[in-house]
Design a protein around this motif. Structure first.
Motif, PDB file in Angstrom:
ATOM      1  N   LEU A  34      13.637 -59.139 -56.806  1.00  0.00           N
ATOM      2  CA  LEU A  34      14.498 -59.114 -55.613  1.00  0.00           C
ATOM      3  C   LEU A  34      13.974 -58.129 -54.581  1.00  0.00           C
ATOM      4  O   LEU A  34      14.044 -58.392 -53.380  1.00  0.00           O
ATOM      5  CB  LEU A  34      15.937 -58.771 -56.006  1.00  0.00           C
ATOM      6  N   SER A  35      13.432 -57.029 -55.055  1.00  0.00           N
ATOM      7  CA  SER A  35      12.858 -56.032 -54.143  1.00  0.00           C
ATOM      8  C   SER A  35      11.688 -56.627 -53.363  1.00  0.00           C
ATOM      9  O   SER A  35      11.567 -56.436 -52.147  1.00  0.00           O
ATOM     10  CB  SER A  35      12.407 -54.812 -54.946  1.00  0.00           C
ATOM     11  N   GLN A  36      10.837 -57.369 -54.052  1.00  0.00           N
ATOM     12  CA  GLN A  36       9.697 -58.007 -53.394  1.00  0.00           C
ATOM     13  C   GLN A  36      10.162 -59.062 -52.390  1.00  0.00           C
ATOM     14  O   GLN A  36       9.633 -59.155 -51.285  1.00  0.00           O
ATOM     15  CB  GLN A  36       8.780 -58.654 -54.439  1.00  0.00           C
ATOM     16  N   LEU A  37      11.150 -59.861 -52.798  1.00  0.00           N
ATOM     17  CA  LEU A  37      11.658 -60.918 -51.924  1.00  0.00           C
ATOM     18  C   LEU A  37      12.310 -60.344 -50.669  1.00  0.00           C
ATOM     19  O   LEU A  37      12.048 -60.818 -49.561  1.00  0.00           O
ATOM     20  CB  LEU A  37      12.653 -61.810 -52.674  1.00  0.00           C
ATOM     21  N   ILE A  38      13.115 -59.329 -50.834  1.00  0.00           N
ATOM     22  CA  ILE A  38      13.803 -58.767 -49.660  1.00  0.00           C
ATOM     23  C   ILE A  38      12.808 -58.071 -48.731  1.00  0.00           C
ATOM     24  O   ILE A  38      12.940 -58.137 -47.509  1.00  0.00           O
ATOM     25  CB  ILE A  38      14.970 -57.839 -50.076  1.00  0.00           C
ATOM     26  N   ARG A  39      11.788 -57.440 -49.306  1.00  0.00           N
ATOM     27  CA  ARG A  39      10.789 -56.770 -48.475  1.00  0.00           C
ATOM     28  C   ARG A  39       9.999 -57.792 -47.656  1.00  0.00           C
ATOM     29  O   ARG A  39       9.894 -57.679 -46.436  1.00  0.00           O
ATOM     30  CB  ARG A  39       9.828 -55.947 -49.352  1.00  0.00           C
ATOM     31  N   SER A  40       9.477 -58.813 -48.318  1.00  0.00           N
ATOM     32  CA  SER A  40       8.669 -59.790 -47.589  1.00  0.00           C
ATOM     33  C   SER A  40       9.523 -60.673 -46.679  1.00  0.00           C
ATOM     34  O   SER A  40       9.124 -60.984 -45.558  1.00  0.00           O
ATOM     35  CB  SER A  40       7.843 -60.652 -48.552  1.00  0.00           C
ATOM     36  N   GLY A  41      10.707 -61.051 -47.146  1.00  0.00           N
ATOM     37  CA  GLY A  41      11.568 -61.952 -46.373  1.00  0.00           C
ATOM     38  C   GLY A  41      12.131 -61.350 -45.098  1.00  0.00           C
ATOM     39  O   GLY A  41      12.386 -62.062 -44.129  1.00  0.00           O
ATOM     40  N   THR A  42      12.318 -60.042 -45.095  1.00  0.00           N
ATOM     41  CA  THR A  42      12.821 -59.383 -43.882  1.00  0.00           C
ATOM     42  C   THR A  42      11.689 -58.880 -42.997  1.00  0.00           C
ATOM     43  O   THR A  42      11.886 -58.640 -41.804  1.00  0.00           O
ATOM     44  CB  THR A  42      13.768 -58.212 -44.229  1.00  0.00           C
ATOM     45  N   SER A  43      10.511 -58.747 -43.564  1.00  0.00           N
ATOM     46  CA  SER A  43       9.357 -58.278 -42.801  1.00  0.00           C
ATOM     47  C   SER A  43       8.890 -59.303 -41.764  1.00  0.00           C
ATOM     48  O   SER A  43       8.311 -58.929 -40.745  1.00  0.00           O
ATOM     49  CB  SER A  43       8.212 -57.951 -43.764  1.00  0.00           C
ATOM     50  N   ILE A  44       9.166 -60.569 -42.021  1.00  0.00           N
ATOM     51  CA  ILE A  44       8.731 -61.627 -41.102  1.00  0.00           C
ATOM     52  C   ILE A  44       9.314 -61.390 -39.715  1.00  0.00           C
ATOM     53  O   ILE A  44       8.592 -61.344 -38.719  1.00  0.00           O
ATOM     54  CB  ILE A  44       9.149 -63.015 -41.630  1.00  0.00           C
ATOM     55  N   THR A  45      10.624 -61.229 -39.639  1.00  0.00           N
ATOM     56  CA  THR A  45      11.273 -61.049 -38.333  1.00  0.00           C
ATOM     57  C   THR A  45      10.867 -59.727 -37.695  1.00  0.00           C
ATOM     58  O   THR A  45      10.695 -59.652 -36.482  1.00  0.00           O
ATOM     59  CB  THR A  45      12.801 -61.197 -38.441  1.00  0.00           C
ATOM     60  N   ALA A  46      10.678 -58.701 -38.509  1.00  0.00           N
ATOM     61  CA  ALA A  46      10.273 -57.406 -37.960  1.00  0.00           C
ATOM     62  C   ALA A  46       8.885 -57.496 -37.321  1.00  0.00           C
ATOM     63  O   ALA A  46       8.669 -56.987 -36.212  1.00  0.00           O
ATOM     64  CB  ALA A  46      10.280 -56.344 -39.062  1.00  0.00           C
ATOM     65  N   ASN A  47       7.968 -58.153 -37.991  1.00  0.00           N
ATOM     66  CA  ASN A  47       6.605 -58.278 -37.447  1.00  0.00           C
ATOM     67  C   ASN A  47       6.544 -59.193 -36.236  1.00  0.00           C
ATOM     68  O   ASN A  47       5.815 -58.908 -35.283  1.00  0.00           O
ATOM     69  CB  ASN A  47       5.635 -58.732 -38.539  1.00  0.00           C
ATOM     70  N   LEU A  48       7.300 -60.291 -36.250  1.00  0.00           N
ATOM     71  CA  LEU A  48       7.333 -61.153 -35.069  1.00  0.00           C
ATOM     72  C   LEU A  48       7.948 -60.425 -33.883  1.00  0.00           C
ATOM     73  O   LEU A  48       7.501 -60.581 -32.748  1.00  0.00           O
ATOM     74  CB  LEU A  48       8.088 -62.451 -35.371  1.00  0.00           C
ATOM     75  N   SER A  49       8.956 -59.599 -34.144  1.00  0.00           N
ATOM     76  CA  SER A  49       9.566 -58.811 -33.076  1.00  0.00           C
ATOM     77  C   SER A  49       8.577 -57.776 -32.534  1.00  0.00           C
ATOM     78  O   SER A  49       8.456 -57.599 -31.316  1.00  0.00           O
ATOM     79  CB  SER A  49      10.820 -58.111 -33.597  1.00  0.00           C
ATOM     80  N   GLU A  50       7.854 -57.120 -33.430  1.00  0.00           N
ATOM     81  CA  GLU A  50       6.847 -56.156 -32.990  1.00  0.00           C
ATOM     82  C   GLU A  50       5.759 -56.837 -32.164  1.00  0.00           C
ATOM     83  O   GLU A  50       5.273 -56.272 -31.183  1.00  0.00           O
ATOM     84  CB  GLU A  50       6.212 -55.456 -34.191  1.00  0.00           C
ATOM     85  N   ALA A  51       5.383 -58.049 -32.576  1.00  0.00           N
ATOM     86  CA  ALA A  51       4.367 -58.793 -31.817  1.00  0.00           C
ATOM     87  C   ALA A  51       4.871 -59.107 -30.417  1.00  0.00           C
ATOM     88  O   ALA A  51       4.147 -58.954 -29.430  1.00  0.00           O
ATOM     89  CB  ALA A  51       4.004 -60.081 -32.545  1.00  0.00           C
TER      90      ALA A  51
END
Length: 115
Positions: A34-51
């Motif tokens: 679950l830790s891996q899933l929540i980290r990768s699954g929420t990182s998508i929006t964070a990185n697209l926002s940073e881009a």
């Protein structure tokens, strides 16, 4: 500032991932998964926002490539949870379809940016 379709979809997906992880936690699913899933699954929006809102165009492509990598990783964790019966048959198709749809976003962005 109006939210873009990309931002809205990726943010909505991140919310679904957080809620899914909360649900799976109550079922006793392994914390590490679950830790891996929540980290990768929420990182998508964070990185697209940073881009999108980064300080320079130079940072745009690397952030969208990271979002692509994180989305692919999220897809693996979802498949693994389903294959190990942690994610039920009735839960998997919708979130998997959303993940595959989200995966197309950074792919398309990167193709456009390379042209």
């Amino acid at each position: 500032m109006a939210e873009s379709l990309v931002s809205a979809k990726s943010f909505s997906f991140a919310v679904r991932i957080v809620k899914l992880c909360r649900h799976l936690k109550t079922l006793g699913v392994e914390r590490e998964l679950l830790s891996q899933l929540i980290r990768s699954g929420t990182s998508i929006t964070a990185n697209l926002s940073e881009a999108t809102y980064g300080h320079s165009k130079k940072n745009f492509s690397p952030k969208t490539r990271i979002a692509l990598k994180e989305c692919a990783e999220t897809h693996v964790w979802l498949r693994l949870l389903h294959a190990t019966d942690s994610l039920a048959d009735h839960e998997y198709p919708a979130i998997n379809a959303d993940c595959e749809e989200i995966l197309k976003i950074p792919v398309a962005i990167n193709k456009t940016a390379q042209q």
